[in-house]
Design an enzyme around this catalytic site. Structure first.
Site, PDB file in Angstrom:
ATOM      1  N   SER A 290      -4.994  35.801 -12.255  1.00 16.00           N
ATOM      2  CA  SER A 290      -5.750  36.792 -13.014  1.00 16.00           C
ATOM      3  C   SER A 290      -7.093  37.072 -12.314  1.00 16.00           C
ATOM      4  CB  SER A 290      -5.932  36.305 -14.464  1.00 16.00           C
ATOM      5  OG  SER A 290      -6.349  37.351 -15.301  1.00 16.00           O
TER       6      SER A 290
ATOM      7  N   GLU B 201       0.563  42.150 -10.291  1.00 17.95           N
ATOM      8  CA  GLU B 201       0.775  42.015 -11.730  1.00 17.95           C
ATOM      9  C   GLU B 201      -0.536  42.369 -12.418  1.00 17.95           C
ATOM     10  OE1 GLU B 201      -0.384  39.393 -14.113  1.00 17.95           O
ATOM     11  OE2 GLU B 201      -1.921  38.846 -12.659  1.00 17.95           O
TER      12      GLU B 201
ATOM     13  N   HIS C 226       0.949  37.001 -16.090  1.00 20.34           N
ATOM     14  CA  HIS C 226       0.543  36.697 -17.462  1.00 20.34           C
ATOM     15  C   HIS C 226       1.734  36.550 -18.408  1.00 20.34           C
ATOM     16  CE1 HIS C 226      -3.210  38.300 -15.754  1.00 20.34           C
ATOM     17  NE2 HIS C 226      -3.842  37.670 -16.729  1.00 20.34           N
TER      18      HIS C 226
END
Length: 310
Positions: A118, A215, A280
């Site tokens: 992330s 992502e 995630h």
């Protein structure tokens, strides 16, 4: 410039000391404690850095002051007793602290295992640029997927201790968005952070020769369009060999997201695999970055040439 393989740190052994840091958002204490128990169950010795549970006095989206988050990270890296550094969570904040790191001191401390995803995408790129270091795009200590999903846990554990056992990666969900087979060097992470880092001294100027992993979370279809369009307009993805797509949690109905991904990435003329199983999502595989690999769209696999850790 074409990407070349990065230096692999040594695998972890039973009893290895790992430092837990919070370079981004605030960390829930109960979730941190649960994650530490998992690490101890693997016979690791986790050490929580002093400011991991801090809260910024003004901005509640930050885990303490920038200088303290940077100090924790640097002290963990430069501690000779520490074999690896694992992030507690993502969120936002690395871009505020990465300029405060002393890369000369960190290079002198040598390579170590590094895990996160992330917002931690910024540190993956910075460690590649400043240290030439291969890293692990993997679950964080206080992340929900790490605490709840045994397959997520096992993927990280095997990568840390038995990396030769997890050289072929991909969940059953993986399928070709654009067919083909490609070879390159793995890189990437959170798409919005890769776009946000363009033009900074901590990001590579090109992904040429790379197998690009992408992502994201919480980005509506038009915002994903903007992120991918910015990357394309910058020229950064030109020359990539192939693309592996992970999860797009809370980004809207997947058929709408899929249409954006195909529209923006299909024109690159390279193989694209969707839903490979990282990011995630509930089950998130650990993806090594900086290593040569083969992406097989039809098989839905990413196969490393060599184990993630030496």
């Amino acid at each position: 410039m074409t990407l070349t393989p990065l230096t692999r740190p040594a695998r972890l052994r039973p009893g290895a000391r790992v430092a837990v840091v919070a370079p981004s958002g605030p960390v829930p204490e109960e979730r941190l404690a649960a994650g530490l128990d998992i690490l101890r169950g693997w016979d690791l010795d986790p050490v929580v850095m002093p400011h991991v549970l801090d809260r910024h006095g003004e901005f509640d989206y930050l885990a303490g002051a920038d200088r303290m988050r940077a100090r924790d990270f640097q002290e963990a890296w430069c501690d000779p007793s520490v074999d690896g550094v694992i992030c507690a969570r993502g969120g936002y904040g690395v871009q505020r602290m990465v300029d405060l790191l002393d890369w000369t001191a960190m290079r002198a401390a040598g390579p170590k295992v590094f895990v996160g995803f992330s917002d931690i995408t910024v540190l993956h790129e910075a460690l590649a640029v400043h240290m030439g270091l291969a890293t692990l795009h993997g679950p964080m200590v206080a992340a929900a997927s790490f605490l709840k999903d045994t397959r997520t846990q096992e993927s990280l554990r095997a990568t840390l201790f038995e990396p030769e056992s997890v050289r072929t990666l991909g969940l059953e969900t993986a399928r070709p968005l654009v067919p083909g087979r490609a070879r390159g060097i793995t890189l990437g992470g959170c798409a919005s952070l890769l776009a946000a880092e363009l033009g900074t001294p901590h990001a590579r100027p090109s992904a040429r020769g790379g197998l690009l992993l992408l992502e994201d979370v919480g980005e509506e279809d038009y915002r994903l369009d903007r992120i991918l369009t910015q990357l394309l307009r910058s020229g950064w993805p030109a020359g990539v060999s192939g693309i592996a797509l992970g999860s797009w949690e809370e980004c809207g109905p997947y058929d709408e997201v899929r249409a954006v991904l195909l529209d923006r990435l299909g024109g690159l003329g390279v193989p694209v695999v969707e839903e490979l199983g990282f990011g995630h999502c509930e089950t998130a595989l650990t993806m090594p970055l900086g290593l040569p690999a083969v992406l097989d769209a039809e098989a839905g696999t990413l196969t490393l040439d060599l184990p993630a850790l030496a």
